[in-house]
Write a protein that holds these residues in place. Structure first.
Motif, mmCIF file in Angstrom:
data_model
loop_
_atom_site.group_PDB
_atom_site.id
_atom_site.type_symbol
_atom_site.label_atom_id
_atom_site.label_comp_id
_atom_site.label_asym_id
_atom_site.label_seq_id
_atom_site.Cartn_x
_atom_site.Cartn_y
_atom_site.Cartn_z
ATOM 1 N N UNK B 179 10.781 44.447 -6.022
ATOM 2 C CA UNK B 179 9.612 43.661 -5.623
ATOM 3 C C UNK B 179 9.132 44.080 -4.235
ATOM 4 N N UNK B 180 10.077 44.304 -3.346
ATOM 5 C CA UNK B 180 9.708 44.744 -1.992
ATOM 6 C C UNK B 180 8.937 46.061 -2.063
ATOM 7 N N UNK B 181 9.450 46.987 -2.858
ATOM 8 C CA UNK B 181 8.779 48.283 -3.002
ATOM 9 C C UNK B 181 7.379 48.090 -3.588
ATOM 10 N N UNK B 182 7.281 47.243 -4.578
ATOM 11 C CA UNK B 182 5.987 47.008 -5.225
ATOM 12 C C UNK B 182 4.989 46.389 -4.251
ATOM 13 N N UNK B 183 5.452 45.437 -3.463
ATOM 14 C CA UNK B 183 4.529 44.773 -2.529
ATOM 15 C C UNK B 183 4.078 45.737 -1.434
ATOM 16 N N UNK B 184 4.946 46.662 -1.072
ATOM 17 C CA UNK B 184 4.553 47.647 -0.060
ATOM 18 C C UNK B 184 3.577 48.662 -0.636
ATOM 19 N N UNK B 185 3.559 48.729 -1.950
ATOM 20 C CA UNK B 185 2.732 49.743 -2.593
ATOM 21 C C UNK B 185 1.950 49.161 -3.758
#
Lengths: 189, 189
Positions: B179-185
């Motif tokens: 989720x962190x990766x998705x929110x950053x991208x």
DNA sequence: ATCATTTGCCTAAAAACTTTAGGCAAATGC
DNA sequence: GCATTTGCCTAAAGTTTTTAGGCAAATGAT
């Protein structure tokens, strides 16, 4: 005394319809007996007890959902498959809110084993074949997809996304875009 | 005739404890009366009806969750905040399964408005300040996080992830990484 | 301190749901 | 045509919800 032709099958089916009409927690053996214009005690020849009825509705819903999922996945792969399966859950919940609620019932281990539960995780795994994930990441992803589908659908059903912009369909589309992007770029530990 | 000192507060509190012990759907006005060693009718001076009790437990749970969330978010940002809030929900559900189930109760619009519901979406929005999202993407992301948190926790509570490798904690960590990766991208439409 | 008022828990009772036991009539099979 | 099985019935007991009205304990004013 006319025989109505009660069977466990018909009772569970009618119970599912009742659930969609009045809500799963309003499904009762009494209400079902009224619907068949039959005395309550008569149902106990076909149902062990009221929990048995509820479990039956839950298993029916899980089967129906799995059937729809299998049909939707046929001939699809990748993001196309992801969207198709996601919509199966969302549409089913919209069409059959009572049955969907039933599918959330906490089943006993035996009932769970006899349920279509494993078909559901198999379908999600099938989708992931279109992405480049190996174990154990695939299992993590199965669980993520299950969580998002179930979480979104139940929040939407509870009215969480109504009466506020942007509309729910828009969010749904964008979330599926996001999941697709994430699965294509699953971060290493 | 000894007066036990019943109040709506104490009844709701005891109802919440009962829910954690025997399950939210086993919470009944009768059971609560037994717990206070008091006649059932006596509770109706403090509770409008049994739905009122359930709503009270739901509102209590939502408040407790929001309090824990606020405490967890204090002084944190970005992924750190994301993980902290996510764990609030997961840990609360593990500690208080009955209350957590209560928090899922479909509230009437009035009850919902009086609930801590908006605190919850505000907290999620606060997390997103650490990411580069503007409206309407921020709302999409709020809904995604709500779905994942709720979906994962309820599937886990239902036993969906037990008895199979990898263990649930591992998946939880990796999903939050994802989720962190998705929110950053976050992908453009 | 006494008395009036309020409050809290009580008994009583009706309605709905669950579940079990035993009976009679309809369907089934020889 | 008869015996057996099956299906829905009546009867009854137990639980939960909810309302109405009563008595005693707490509260507060004189």
């Amino acid at each position: 005394m006319v025989r109505v032709g009660l069977t466990t099958e018909r009772l569970v089916q009618a119970g599912a319809e009742l659930a969609d009409e009045v809500g799963f927690d309003q499904v009762t053996v009494s209400a079902l007996a009224r619907r068949f214009d039959v005395k309550v005690a008569s149902l106990y020849s076909h149902l062990k007890n009221s929990q048995d009825l509820k479990t039956g509705i839950a298993l029916l819903a899980l089967e129906e959902l799995a059937d729809r999922g299998a049909a939707a996945l046929a001939g699809r792969a990748g993001k196309d498959a992801l969207i198709a399966l996601a919509n199966v859950y969302r549409d089913y919940a919209a069409e059959h809110p009572g049955r969907y609620a039933a599918a959330q019932l906490r089943l006993t281990p035996e009932a769970a084993a006899a349920s279509a539960g494993s078909r559901h995780s198999q379908m999600t795994r099938a989708i992931l074949r279109g992405y480049d994930l190996t174990e154990p990441d695939q299992t993590h992803a199965v669980r993520l997809l299950g969580s998002v589908f179930h979480g979104y659908v139940s929040l939407e059903l509870a009215g969480g996304f109504s009466h506020s912009a942007p509309d729910s369909q828009e969010t749904w589309t964008r979330i599926l875009d996001g999941l697709d992007a994430l699965l294509r770029n699953w971060p290493a530990p």
